[in-house]
Design a protein around this motif. Structure first.
Motif, PDB file in Angstrom:
ATOM      1  N   MET A  60     -59.552  73.940  14.454  1.00 55.70           N
ATOM      2  CA  MET A  60     -59.681  75.181  15.220  1.00 55.70           C
ATOM      3  C   MET A  60     -59.403  76.427  14.384  1.00 55.70           C
ATOM      4  O   MET A  60     -59.927  77.499  14.665  1.00 55.70           O
ATOM      5  N   ILE A  61     -58.553  76.292  13.358  1.00 49.88           N
ATOM      6  CA  ILE A  61     -58.177  77.503  12.599  1.00 49.88           C
ATOM      7  C   ILE A  61     -58.587  77.409  11.121  1.00 49.88           C
ATOM      8  O   ILE A  61     -58.208  78.257  10.329  1.00 49.88           O
ATOM      9  N   ASN A  62     -59.315  76.350  10.769  1.00 48.33           N
ATOM     10  CA  ASN A  62     -59.734  76.110   9.382  1.00 48.33           C
ATOM     11  C   ASN A  62     -58.533  75.892   8.447  1.00 48.33           C
ATOM     12  O   ASN A  62     -58.400  76.558   7.412  1.00 48.33           O
ATOM     13  N   ALA A  63     -57.662  74.971   8.832  1.00 48.33           N
ATOM     14  CA  ALA A  63     -56.493  74.681   7.998  1.00 48.33           C
ATOM     15  C   ALA A  63     -56.357  73.176   7.800  1.00 48.33           C
ATOM     16  O   ALA A  63     -56.831  72.387   8.629  1.00 48.33           O
ATOM     17  N   HIS A  64     -55.702  72.799   6.729  1.00 46.59           N
ATOM     18  CA  HIS A  64     -55.420  71.386   6.498  1.00 46.59           C
ATOM     19  C   HIS A  64     -54.297  70.961   7.462  1.00 46.59           C
ATOM     20  O   HIS A  64     -53.340  71.719   7.666  1.00 46.59           O
ATOM     21  N   PRO A  65     -54.401  69.754   8.027  1.00 49.20           N
ATOM     22  CA  PRO A  65     -53.361  69.316   8.990  1.00 49.20           C
ATOM     23  C   PRO A  65     -51.945  69.365   8.422  1.00 49.20           C
ATOM     24  O   PRO A  65     -50.985  69.604   9.175  1.00 49.20           O
ATOM     25  N   ASP A  66     -51.804  69.182   7.103  1.00 49.16           N
ATOM     26  CA  ASP A  66     -50.448  69.200   6.523  1.00 49.16           C
ATOM     27  C   ASP A  66     -49.803  70.587   6.575  1.00 49.16           C
ATOM     28  O   ASP A  66     -48.606  70.727   6.314  1.00 49.16           O
ATOM     29  N   GLN A  67     -50.614  71.604   6.851  1.00 50.51           N
ATOM     30  CA  GLN A  67     -50.065  72.968   6.900  1.00 50.51           C
ATOM     31  C   GLN A  67     -49.639  73.325   8.331  1.00 50.51           C
ATOM     32  O   GLN A  67     -49.268  74.462   8.601  1.00 50.51           O
ATOM     33  N   ILE A  68     -49.709  72.345   9.224  1.00 50.16           N
ATOM     34  CA  ILE A  68     -49.427  72.631  10.638  1.00 50.16           C
ATOM     35  C   ILE A  68     -48.189  71.869  11.103  1.00 50.16           C
ATOM     36  O   ILE A  68     -48.013  70.694  10.763  1.00 50.16           O
ATOM     37  N   GLY A  69     -47.340  72.558  11.858  1.00 56.05           N
ATOM     38  CA  GLY A  69     -46.161  71.906  12.428  1.00 56.05           C
ATOM     39  C   GLY A  69     -46.058  72.250  13.908  1.00 56.05           C
ATOM     40  O   GLY A  69     -46.658  73.226  14.369  1.00 56.05           O
ATOM     41  N   PHE A  70     -45.291  71.470  14.639  1.00 53.06           N
ATOM     42  CA  PHE A  70     -45.131  71.752  16.070  1.00 53.06           C
ATOM     43  C   PHE A  70     -44.016  72.775  16.289  1.00 53.06           C
ATOM     44  O   PHE A  70     -43.031  72.820  15.550  1.00 53.06           O
ATOM     45  N   ALA A  71     -44.220  73.591  17.310  1.00 48.51           N
ATOM     46  CA  ALA A  71     -43.177  74.553  17.703  1.00 48.51           C
ATOM     47  C   ALA A  71     -43.116  74.530  19.226  1.00 48.51           C
ATOM     48  O   ALA A  71     -44.046  74.064  19.878  1.00 48.51           O
ATOM     49  N   PHE A  72     -42.030  75.019  19.767  1.00 48.22           N
ATOM     50  CA  PHE A  72     -41.913  74.999  21.229  1.00 48.22           C
ATOM     51  C   PHE A  72     -42.755  76.102  21.876  1.00 48.22           C
ATOM     52  O   PHE A  72     -43.195  75.982  23.003  1.00 48.22           O
ATOM     53  N   ASN A  73     -42.911  77.198  21.169  1.00 43.97           N
ATOM     54  CA  ASN A  73     -43.656  78.343  21.714  1.00 43.97           C
ATOM     55  C   ASN A  73     -43.939  79.317  20.571  1.00 43.97           C
ATOM     56  O   ASN A  73     -43.571  79.053  19.414  1.00 43.97           O
ATOM     57  N   THR A  74     -44.525  80.439  20.868  1.00 46.79           N
ATOM     58  CA  THR A  74     -44.859  81.430  19.839  1.00 46.79           C
ATOM     59  C   THR A  74     -43.592  81.980  19.197  1.00 46.79           C
ATOM     60  O   THR A  74     -43.505  82.098  17.963  1.00 46.79           O
ATOM     61  N   SER A  75     -42.615  82.324  20.032  1.00 45.74           N
ATOM     62  CA  SER A  75     -41.367  82.908  19.513  1.00 45.74           C
ATOM     63  C   SER A  75     -40.730  81.977  18.486  1.00 45.74           C
ATOM     64  O   SER A  75     -40.195  82.432  17.471  1.00 45.74           O
ATOM     65  N   HIS A  76     -40.788  80.673  18.760  1.00 46.73           N
ATOM     66  CA  HIS A  76     -40.202  79.697  17.845  1.00 46.73           C
ATOM     67  C   HIS A  76     -40.927  79.744  16.491  1.00 46.73           C
ATOM     68  O   HIS A  76     -40.296  79.818  15.434  1.00 46.73           O
TER      69      HIS A  76
END
Ligand SMILES: Cc1ncc(COP(=O)(O)O)c(C=O)c1O
Length: 377
Positions: A60-76
């Motif tokens: 969706m954002i043109n990024a490698h999956p390894d560059q993505i982490g989970f967060a609880f919300n935007t503020s987090h």
């Protein structure tokens, strides 16, 4: 398969507040609940879907999956940068003066450290790139801005801002919650260092789950402001947990705060698969088309005042307008089964792929009735 109940009389134009959950996502949560109510080991499944969902988000954002982490919300997600970057007294952080507060408090909280938080004055309720560019100094460290402005839907020129930040060595952060899943975004071509989004709006996911992206080449190091036990690499061997001197992971998972809300993320996976299968470009086209019809109507008379940009480059799936008594209009619409939102004295309409042309026509009929109601005469 129908993903949402038949709308019937109710018309939902409020995804910018909370997005509805598709059927696949609701079912996924129910399955997980079933699975976890029995005596089965959930661990293998959990690791599988972690990878899969990061791949879908990456698409969706043109990024490698390894560059993505989970967060609880935007503020987090934003707070990972606010707590993990090494700030010195005098460092400057730039924000917009019409930013949603999720993207201001993580930064104003740093004032105790002597950090200068500066709000760029908007022009006509739009972020003004010229004012920002002129305000940059040697000490400017961060620009943090939302992709889509929350109360008028203004789509910031995040590519141009990315280029400025790249040239001036400024760490560039985007709060993408109002654009994710409905307006295309490319973190690479926009030179974004960190992007954060909750899942509960246009990603059609439960509250309490979201994600962040951190660029491999980010201009500043983001350390662990909080350190969770998942932030070190166990190599999936959880048989010997009394190793208390492991190094933080190299990947963005070093920033992860351990156990995440599995059911929510499990549902988010299905929602994101659905959105990707429809295609964000197509969703955006659809939403613009619906709002075109509303704009035509609003432009045609002088009772309503348009508050959003009509410039196609700055339009999104959110469109806002006002009149003499907008609070009353908001209530009138709600009483007539049209759910919009009321923000900063504006009636805000969010259009998404499950909304139809017939629903926009119904909205317009109601706006017309409100305009001509007898008590005005
Ligand atoms: C631009 C923007 N950022 C962030 C949020 C929400 O922040 P969080 O995900 O931390 O609740 C909203 C709306 O609630 C928003 O409109």
């Amino acid at each position: 398969m129908r993903q949402f109940p038949e709308p019937g009389e109710k018309i939902y134009f409020n995804t910018a507040s909370i997005g509805p959950w598709p059927k696949d996502s609701r079912q996924a949560i129910m399955e997980l609940i079933e699975q976890w109510s029995g005596l089965t080991d959930p661990t293998p499944k959990v690791f599988d879907f972690w990878r899969e969902i990061k791949a879908e988000l990456g698409k969706m954002i043109n990024a490698h999956p390894d560059q993505i982490g989970f967060a609880f919300n935007t503020s987090h997600g934003l707070s990972l940068a606010a707590t993990g970057i090494d700030f010195k007294p005098g460092d400057e952080i730039f924000l917009s003066d019409i930013e949603f507060p999720a993207n201001t408090y993580p930064w104003t909280n740093l004032r105790d450290k002597g950090v200068e938080v500066k709000f760029i004055k908007s022009t006509d309720r739009r972020f003004d790139i010229d004012i920002f560019e002129k305000a940059i100094t040697e000490k400017t460290k961060i620009l943090s801005i939302s992709y889509i402005q929350f109360f008028n839907g203004y789509k910031n020129d995040i590519r141009k801002l990315g280029e400025i930040c790249k040239d001036r060595g400024i760490f560039y952060i985007v709060d993408a919650i109002q654009g994710m899943g409905n307006v295309p975004i490319d973190v690479k071509s926009c030179h974004i260092d960190l992007l954060a989004s909750g899942g509960h709006k246009w990603l059609l996911s439960p509250v309490g789950c979201g994600f962040f992206y951190l660029s491999e080449n980010s201009k500043l190091e983001v350390k662990q402001g909080f350190a969770g036990w998942f932030g070190v690499d166990w190599k999936q061997d959880f048989t010997n947990l009394l190793r208390h001197n492991l190094e933080p992971r190299k990947s963005v998972e070093r920033l992860s705060l351990s156990s995440v809300p599995y059911p929510q993320i499990y549902a988010m996976h299905e929602s994101i698969k659905l959105i990707n299968s429809l295609g964000v470009e197509r969703i955006y086209e659809h939403n613009l088309g619906l709002l075109d019809r509303l704009i035509e109507y609003l432009q045609d008379q002088d009772f309503y005042r348009i508050a959003s940009s009509a410039d196609i480059y700055h339009r999104s799936s959110i469109f806002s307008f006002s009149c003499q008594n907008p609070a009353e209009l908001y209530k009138y619409l709600a009483d007539n089964n049209i759910i919009a939102s009321y923000r900063e004295n504006l009636v805000r309409i969010s259009a998404n792929f499950y909304n139809s042309r017939a629903q926009i026509d119904k909205l317009i009929e109601n706006l017309e009735r409100f305009r001509n109601r007898p008590e005005r005469k």
